[in-house]
Design a protein around this motif. Structure first.
Motif, PDB file in Angstrom:
ATOM      1  N   ALA A  18       0.831  -1.207   0.000  1.00 45.63           N
ATOM      2  CA  ALA A  18       0.000   0.000   0.000  1.00 45.63           C
ATOM      3  C   ALA A  18       0.861   1.250   0.000  1.00 45.63           C
ATOM      4  O   ALA A  18       0.601   2.214  -0.741  1.00 45.63           O
ATOM      5  CB  ALA A  18      -0.929  -0.012   1.203  1.00 45.63           C
ATOM      6  N   LEU A  47     -10.394   4.706  -5.620  1.00 43.70           N
ATOM      7  CA  LEU A  47     -10.161   4.052  -4.335  1.00 43.70           C
ATOM      8  C   LEU A  47     -10.813   2.683  -4.360  1.00 43.70           C
ATOM      9  O   LEU A  47     -12.035   2.560  -4.358  1.00 43.70           O
ATOM     10  CB  LEU A  47     -10.736   4.903  -3.196  1.00 43.70           C
ATOM     11  N   GLY A  48      -9.993   1.651  -4.400  1.00 43.97           N
ATOM     12  CA  GLY A  48     -10.514   0.295  -4.473  1.00 43.97           C
ATOM     13  C   GLY A  48     -11.211  -0.130  -3.195  1.00 43.97           C
ATOM     14  O   GLY A  48     -11.484   0.684  -2.311  1.00 43.97           O
ATOM     15  N   TYR A  49     -11.498  -1.442  -3.109  1.00 46.73           N
ATOM     16  CA  TYR A  49     -12.230  -1.945  -1.959  1.00 46.73           C
ATOM     17  C   TYR A  49     -11.549  -3.214  -1.465  1.00 46.73           C
ATOM     18  O   TYR A  49     -11.018  -3.994  -2.247  1.00 46.73           O
ATOM     19  CB  TYR A  49     -13.680  -2.232  -2.336  1.00 46.73           C
ATOM     20  N   THR A  77      -5.935   4.368 -10.357  1.00 45.66           N
ATOM     21  CA  THR A  77      -6.734   3.612  -9.391  1.00 45.66           C
ATOM     22  C   THR A  77      -5.829   2.599  -8.709  1.00 45.66           C
ATOM     23  O   THR A  77      -4.994   1.952  -9.358  1.00 45.66           O
ATOM     24  CB  THR A  77      -7.916   2.906 -10.080  1.00 45.66           C
ATOM     25  N   VAL A  78      -5.997   2.472  -7.412  1.00 44.26           N
ATOM     26  CA  VAL A  78      -5.243   1.478  -6.635  1.00 44.26           C
ATOM     27  C   VAL A  78      -6.248   0.551  -5.978  1.00 44.26           C
ATOM     28  O   VAL A  78      -7.172   0.991  -5.297  1.00 44.26           O
ATOM     29  CB  VAL A  78      -4.342   2.152  -5.580  1.00 44.26           C
ATOM     30  N   ASP A  79      -6.074  -0.728  -6.186  1.00 48.69           N
ATOM     31  CA  ASP A  79      -7.027  -1.709  -5.676  1.00 48.69           C
ATOM     32  C   ASP A  79      -6.274  -2.987  -5.338  1.00 48.69           C
ATOM     33  O   ASP A  79      -5.115  -3.165  -5.726  1.00 48.69           O
ATOM     34  CB  ASP A  79      -8.098  -1.975  -6.740  1.00 48.69           C
ATOM     35  N   GLY A  80      -6.930  -3.858  -4.617  1.00 49.24           N
ATOM     36  CA  GLY A  80      -6.372  -5.165  -4.319  1.00 49.24           C
ATOM     37  C   GLY A  80      -6.897  -6.201  -5.299  1.00 49.24           C
ATOM     38  O   GLY A  80      -7.582  -5.881  -6.277  1.00 49.24           O
ATOM     39  N   GLU A 127      -4.070   1.374 -13.578  1.00 47.90           N
ATOM     40  CA  GLU A 127      -4.641   0.557 -12.505  1.00 47.90           C
ATOM     41  C   GLU A 127      -3.499  -0.196 -11.838  1.00 47.90           C
ATOM     42  O   GLU A 127      -2.888  -1.082 -12.450  1.00 47.90           O
ATOM     43  CB  GLU A 127      -5.676  -0.426 -13.070  1.00 47.90           C
ATOM     44  N   THR A 165      -6.624  -4.580   1.641  1.00 51.04           N
ATOM     45  CA  THR A 165      -5.386  -3.956   1.169  1.00 51.04           C
ATOM     46  C   THR A 165      -5.654  -2.552   0.650  1.00 51.04           C
ATOM     47  O   THR A 165      -4.871  -1.623   0.908  1.00 51.04           O
ATOM     48  CB  THR A 165      -4.732  -4.815   0.079  1.00 51.04           C
ATOM     49  N   ALA A 166      -6.755  -2.380  -0.072  1.00 50.32           N
ATOM     50  CA  ALA A 166      -7.124  -1.045  -0.560  1.00 50.32           C
ATOM     51  C   ALA A 166      -7.373  -0.096   0.605  1.00 50.32           C
ATOM     52  O   ALA A 166      -7.052   1.096   0.525  1.00 50.32           O
ATOM     53  CB  ALA A 166      -8.357  -1.143  -1.447  1.00 50.32           C
ATOM     54  N   GLU A 218     -15.870  -1.889  -9.007  1.00 54.79           N
ATOM     55  CA  GLU A 218     -14.419  -1.943  -9.189  1.00 54.79           C
ATOM     56  C   GLU A 218     -14.056  -2.023 -10.670  1.00 54.79           C
ATOM     57  O   GLU A 218     -13.098  -1.389 -11.127  1.00 54.79           O
ATOM     58  CB  GLU A 218     -13.838  -3.147  -8.438  1.00 54.79           C
TER      59      GLU A 218
END
Length: 231
Positions: free
Chosen positions: A13, A28-30, A85-88, A119, A33-34, A109
């Motif tokens: 992260a 903002l991912g979900y 975008t940052v996501d798990g 991404e 980790t996000a 997502e």
């Protein structure tokens, strides 16, 4: 989640936060980790290290969390394109294809991922697999009205299908008011074929195969953080 796994996720992260620049619109991912990413991002904003950050959340719960941390959160109507975008992810294969949807937010997502210039996926090393489906069933979002015919159709494709239930025995309801079926195809030699077989089926809203959407995967392992660019 073990303390070591949490530590590794935090490393990933933090590495992703380093990619954020002032003035960006950030998806903002979900997921767990996000959430670590959002908390680290909020700390940088609060410290004045980043200015003019606008977030677009992939889930209502993440929107609430981000606002509570002091982040400016907007909508796709106002910001239809994300800089980053940052996501798990639940599972990542060597081609950077993903299974997502363990948290039930796969539809939003994917909308945000497709609307993003970049991404970045952040994971710990346990999420890496040789083939998608080695470790995770594939989440599929379905209209409640169509639950049985969609479930039988996916079963006909060779998957074991289960409706995702909450602890009280009621179906998990997504932010869009739909249900999730978890479809165990086993290891997928060709995720693209599976994806195409699911698309266009009435009542099947979206599937959790994210193919060709990840620009980069940041992996935190016991020996450090490494970056895997899209092949």
């Amino acid at each position: 989640m073990s303390e070591e796994q949490t530590r590794l996720k935090q490393l990933a992260a933090d590495a992703a936060v380093d990619e954020v620049r002032s003035g960006m619109v950030v998806g903002l991912g979900y997921g767990s980790t996000a959430l670590l990413f959002v908390r680290s991002l909020a700390k940088k904003v609060a410290a004045g290290e980043l200015q003019g950050i606008t977030g677009v959340a992939c889930a209502l719960a993440m929107e609430t969390e981000a606002r509570s941390l002091g982040l400016n959160v907007s909508s796709l109507d106002q910001h239809p394109v994300m800089d980053l975008t940052v996501d798990g992810a639940d599972e990542v294969d060597p081609a950077l294809n993903l299974i997502k949807g363990g948290g039930g937010a796969l539809l939003r997502e994917k909308v945000v991922a497709q609307a993003s210039r970049r991404e970045i996926i952040i994971v710990d090393e346990s999420k890496l697999s040789e083939h998608l489906g080695d470790k995770w069933a594939l989440p599929v979002e379905v209209v409640p009205f169509a639950l049985r015919p969609v479930s039988e159709y996916v079963t006909s494709l060779g998957a074991e299908v289960k409706l995702r239930l909450l602890e009280d025995g009621k179906p998990l309801v997504t932010d869009q008011g739909n249900w999730i079926i978890d479809c165990n195809f086993g290891p997928m030699a060709d995720p693209g074929t599976v994806a195409r077989s699911l698309e266009g089926r009435a009542g099947l809203v979206e599937h959790g195969l994210f193919l060709g959407l990840a620009s980069e995967v940041i992996v935190a392992a016991s020996d450090g953080v490494r970056r895997i660019p899209r092949p």
